[in-house]
Scaffold this active site. Structure first.
Site, PDB file in Angstrom:
ATOM      1  N   LYS A 151     -11.329 -18.907 -31.781  1.00 47.56           N
ATOM      2  CA  LYS A 151     -12.115 -18.235 -30.732  1.00 47.56           C
ATOM      3  C   LYS A 151     -12.639 -16.896 -31.231  1.00 47.56           C
ATOM      4  CE  LYS A 151      -9.926 -15.557 -27.534  1.00 47.56           C
ATOM      5  NZ  LYS A 151     -10.474 -14.225 -27.239  1.00 47.56           N
ATOM      6  N   ASN A 152     -11.746 -16.114 -31.856  1.00 48.31           N
ATOM      7  CA  ASN A 152     -12.135 -14.754 -32.227  1.00 48.31           C
ATOM      8  C   ASN A 152     -13.146 -14.723 -33.362  1.00 48.31           C
ATOM      9  OD1 ASN A 152     -10.597 -13.769 -30.213  1.00 48.31           O
ATOM     10  ND2 ASN A 152      -8.977 -12.901 -31.510  1.00 48.31           N
TER      11      ASN A 152
ATOM     12  N   ASP B 109      -1.664 -10.223 -31.414  1.00 44.64           N
ATOM     13  CA  ASP B 109      -1.899 -11.425 -30.617  1.00 44.64           C
ATOM     14  C   ASP B 109      -0.740 -12.430 -30.685  1.00 44.64           C
ATOM     15  OD1 ASP B 109      -4.287 -10.451 -29.730  1.00 44.64           O
ATOM     16  OD2 ASP B 109      -5.556 -11.748 -30.949  1.00 44.64           O
TER      17      ASP B 109
ATOM     18  N   ARG C 195      -8.836   0.046 -24.272  1.00 47.08           N
ATOM     19  CA  ARG C 195      -9.792  -0.628 -25.160  1.00 47.08           C
ATOM     20  C   ARG C 195     -11.172   0.025 -25.135  1.00 47.08           C
ATOM     21  NH1 ARG C 195      -8.869  -7.035 -24.849  1.00 47.08           N
ATOM     22  NH2 ARG C 195      -9.243  -6.955 -27.053  1.00 47.08           N
TER      23      ARG C 195
ATOM     24  N   ARG D 247      -8.760 -19.201 -21.671  1.00 49.89           N
ATOM     25  CA  ARG D 247      -9.753 -18.430 -22.430  1.00 49.89           C
ATOM     26  C   ARG D 247      -9.546 -18.598 -23.941  1.00 49.89           C
ATOM     27  NH1 ARG D 247      -9.458 -12.632 -21.652  1.00 49.89           N
ATOM     28  NH2 ARG D 247     -11.038 -12.841 -23.225  1.00 49.89           N
TER      29      ARG D 247
ATOM     30  N   CYS E  67      -9.255  -8.856 -21.411  1.00 49.57           N
ATOM     31  CA  CYS E  67      -7.830  -8.833 -21.072  1.00 49.57           C
ATOM     32  C   CYS E  67      -7.386  -7.417 -20.739  1.00 49.57           C
ATOM     33  CB  CYS E  67      -7.009  -9.313 -22.259  1.00 49.57           C
ATOM     34  SG  CYS E  67      -6.905 -11.083 -22.408  1.00 49.57           S
TER      35      CYS E  67
HETATM   36  C1  UD1 Z   1      -9.901  -8.201 -31.352  1.00 46.78           C
HETATM   37  C2  UD1 Z   1      -9.451  -9.556 -30.845  1.00 46.78           C
HETATM   38  C3  UD1 Z   1      -8.134  -9.449 -30.102  1.00 46.78           C
HETATM   39  C4  UD1 Z   1      -7.101  -8.757 -30.975  1.00 46.78           C
HETATM   40  C5  UD1 Z   1      -7.635  -7.443 -31.532  1.00 46.78           C
HETATM   41  C6  UD1 Z   1      -6.689  -6.792 -32.527  1.00 46.78           C
HETATM   42  C7  UD1 Z   1     -11.553 -10.666 -30.408  1.00 46.78           C
HETATM   43  C8  UD1 Z   1     -12.474 -11.232 -29.409  1.00 46.78           C
HETATM   44  N1  UD1 Z   1     -10.467 -10.072 -29.942  1.00 46.78           N
HETATM   45  O1  UD1 Z   1     -10.102  -7.388 -30.202  1.00 46.78           O
HETATM   46  O2  UD1 Z   1      -7.691 -10.761 -29.774  1.00 46.78           O
HETATM   47  O3  UD1 Z   1      -5.938  -8.491 -30.208  1.00 46.78           O
HETATM   48  O4  UD1 Z   1      -8.881  -7.655 -32.198  1.00 46.78           O
HETATM   49  O5  UD1 Z   1      -6.389  -7.662 -33.560  1.00 46.78           O
HETATM   50  O6  UD1 Z   1     -11.757 -10.772 -31.597  1.00 46.78           O
HETATM   51  N2  UD1 Z   1     -10.341   0.892 -30.253  1.00 46.78           N
HETATM   52  C9  UD1 Z   1     -10.791   2.169 -30.040  1.00 46.78           C
HETATM   53  N3  UD1 Z   1     -12.144   2.385 -30.059  1.00 46.78           N
HETATM   54  C10 UD1 Z   1     -13.036   1.397 -30.305  1.00 46.78           C
HETATM   55  C11 UD1 Z   1     -12.570   0.100 -30.527  1.00 46.78           C
HETATM   56  C12 UD1 Z   1     -11.194  -0.140 -30.497  1.00 46.78           C
HETATM   57  O7  UD1 Z   1     -10.010   3.082 -29.819  1.00 46.78           O
HETATM   58  O8  UD1 Z   1     -14.241   1.671 -30.310  1.00 46.78           O
HETATM   59  C13 UD1 Z   1      -8.890   0.637 -30.196  1.00 46.78           C
HETATM   60  C14 UD1 Z   1      -8.540  -0.323 -29.067  1.00 46.78           C
HETATM   61  O9  UD1 Z   1      -8.393   0.362 -27.848  1.00 46.78           O
HETATM   62  C15 UD1 Z   1      -7.225  -0.899 -29.537  1.00 46.78           C
HETATM   63  C16 UD1 Z   1      -7.425  -0.947 -31.055  1.00 46.78           C
HETATM   64  O10 UD1 Z   1      -8.493  -0.058 -31.352  1.00 46.78           O
HETATM   65  O11 UD1 Z   1      -6.166  -0.053 -29.219  1.00 46.78           O
HETATM   66  C17 UD1 Z   1      -7.740  -2.320 -31.599  1.00 46.78           C
HETATM   67  O12 UD1 Z   1      -8.915  -2.801 -31.004  1.00 46.78           O
HETATM   68  P1  UD1 Z   1      -9.922  -3.752 -31.769  1.00 46.78           P
HETATM   69  O13 UD1 Z   1      -9.421  -4.005 -33.163  1.00 46.78           O
HETATM   70  O14 UD1 Z   1     -11.290  -3.231 -31.605  1.00 46.78           O
HETATM   71  O15 UD1 Z   1      -9.754  -5.107 -30.946  1.00 46.78           O
HETATM   72  P2  UD1 Z   1     -10.893  -6.006 -30.339  1.00 46.78           P
HETATM   73  O16 UD1 Z   1     -11.998  -6.170 -31.315  1.00 46.78           O
HETATM   74  O17 UD1 Z   1     -11.183  -5.574 -28.958  1.00 46.78           O
END
Ligand code: UD1
Length: 421
Positions: free
Chosen positions: A22-23, A307, A123, A399, A118
């Site tokens: 999915k990701n 995850d 985030r 999902r 989620c």
């Molecule tokens: C993706 C995955 C999710 C997984 C996560 C971490 C998808 C659709 N989802 O989520 O399943 O749990 O990676 O492996 O691929 N952060 C910031 N600022 C930003 C972006 C992120 O502070 O602009 C923080 C987030 O709040 C969080 C951390 O960075 O605490 C990790 O987030 P991120 O790696 O971006 O996860 P996602 O891409 O949302």
């Protein structure tokens, strides 16, 4: 609302084949916005999130043929690409925000609602936006929308991410594919899904190097064409079934998995005393004796995946001794603790850590899936709990797990779905 009824099932035994990730697939779909020609994506799992992304891309003007039987997608470019992604679609799924980079690259302007997804913490998207700004976009926020604009086009830049965010790395990488000159993303995320996306972009004609390392180099090209691409297998589903084998004291052979993608999970299972036999694309997990407590810390790849944290907590809650799980990726990813404790587990939260005192058995109870992976953890718990466990709010599970009950029933689990009006 649908729910799952899970009964104590005994050891799960047999083979299970993993579907596409999915990701990964959601990002490949978003990247298709960049193409001037048709993109064909294979191994597309039947998930609600995929349907949401299809609706979003269609709302932007792309034409999509999704063959659910064959698990293939044909994505045809828009005749007139729209640059606005509405609230109704973006709030359903955080990954929808990944259309922003491609729209900005292709149209020079993108207006996207703030994302949902989620409930596992704040985030934020600050790193995505900093990246777009570094590439020359003017970013404004207002009325729940983010607008990014680059009237004279994006220009390559050096971007350092404060944290190796998966989504920010992907969004910036896609935005930079057609920027003028060289973009460097430093402290980039190294997840396998990043490599899959980079491969997809390169097949379309992009010039992306270094994906999978902490520095990604993107040299802008004029335009991108179509491609045919096979999505990588879902490492989180594979890891979930590895945990299921250990937890039920079963013997599961997992096919269509990239063993190197689940190394930290393999390592922890072995440390607990489970037997994990792995070749390149097949993993067998079984146990020959009791499983011991271990400590673990979630980290960006190649660290232990956040995850898989909830599923591992379920396993540790019935292992011998005291374990500590420290969550460093998301600040609020312990909402499943209250649910698993309702089943008789002994888990206490101390700041960013959870202290798990192993118990002899769990008891079936009515619980709710608080997020996608937490839902999977409760299903696993139900498989070994005395009596019946009712898992509510399973739309979260749907999902990310295309066929969790079918897969588990195939391994001998007693689990059924109840549709309620
Ligand atoms: C993706 C995955 C999710 C997984 C996560 C971490 C998808 C659709 N989802 O989520 O399943 O749990 O990676 O492996 O691929 N952060 C910031 N600022 C930003 C972006 C992120 O502070 O602009 C923080 C987030 O709040 C969080 C951390 O960075 O605490 C990790 O987030 P991120 O790696 O971006 O996860 P996602 O891409 O949302």
């Amino acid at each position: 609302m649908a729910k799952l009824l899970v009964e104590k099932s005994g050891p799960l035994v047999g083979k299970v084949k993993i579907k596409g990730a999915k990701n990964s697939v959601l990002k490949l779909m978003a990247a298709s916005i960049l193409a001037e020609e048709t993109c064909y994506i294979e191994s597309v799992p039947g998930l609600i999130d995929v349907e949401v992304m299809i609706t979003l891309l269609e709302s932007l003007g792309l034409t999509i043929d999704y063959n659910r039987e064959e698990e293939t997608l044909e994505i045809h470019p828009a005749e007139l690409l729209k640059c606005e992604a509405p609230y109704e679609l973006i709030q359903k799924m955080r990954a929808s925000f990944l259309v922003m980079g491609p729209l900005l690259a292709k149209k020079g302007i993108a207006k996207v609602s703030m994302p949902g997804g989620c409930a596992i913490g704040a985030r934020p998207i600050d790193l995505h936006l900093k990246g777009f700004q570094a590439l020359g976009a003017e970013v404004t926020l207002g009325h729940g929308y983010i607008e990014a604009k680059a009237d004279s086009g994006l220009v390559g830049a050096e971007i350092y991410l404060d944290f190796p965010s998966v989504g920010a790395t992907e969004n910036i990488m896609m935005a930079a594919t057609m920027a003028k000159g060289l973009t460097l993303i430093q402290n980039a995320a190294k997840e396998p899904e990043i490599i899959d996306l980079a491969n997809f972009l390169n097949e379309m004609g992009a010039n992306v190097k270094g994906a999978g390392t902490d520095t990604i180099r993107i040299t802008g090209v004029e335009k991108l064409g179509g491609t045919r691409h096979q999505t990588i297998p879902d490492r989180i589903i594979a890891a979930t079934y590895m945990v299921a084998a250990a937890m039920t004291r079963g013997d599961i052979t997992i096919e269509n998995v990239v063993s190197s993608h689940v190394k930290p999970v393999t390592a922890k299972l072995r440390e607990m005393g489970a037997i994990v036999e792995d070749s390149d694309d097949v993993i067998r997990v079984y146990t020959t004796g009791p499983l011991k407590a271990v400590d673990l810390t979630t980290l960006p790849y190649p660290g232990f995946p956040t995850d898989v944290q909830a599923q591992f907590m379920a396993l540790l809650s019935v292992s011998e001794g005291t374990s500590v799980i420290t969550e460093t990726v998301f600040e609020n990813r312990f909402r499943h603790v209250a649910e698993i404790n309702r089943m008789g587990a002994n888990v206490k939260i101390e700041g960013h850590s959870a202290v798990i005192q192993g118990v002899k058995e769990l008891q079936g109870a009515q619980v709710k899936a608080t997020d996608l992976r937490a839902g999977a953890a409760l299903v696993l718990s139900g498989l070994i709990a005395e009596g019946v466990t009712e898992v509510d709010e399973i739309y979260h599970i749907d999902r990310g797990y295309p066929q969790i009950e079918k897969d588990l029933v195939g391994l001998g689990a007693k689990i059924r779905r109840i549709e309620e009006k």
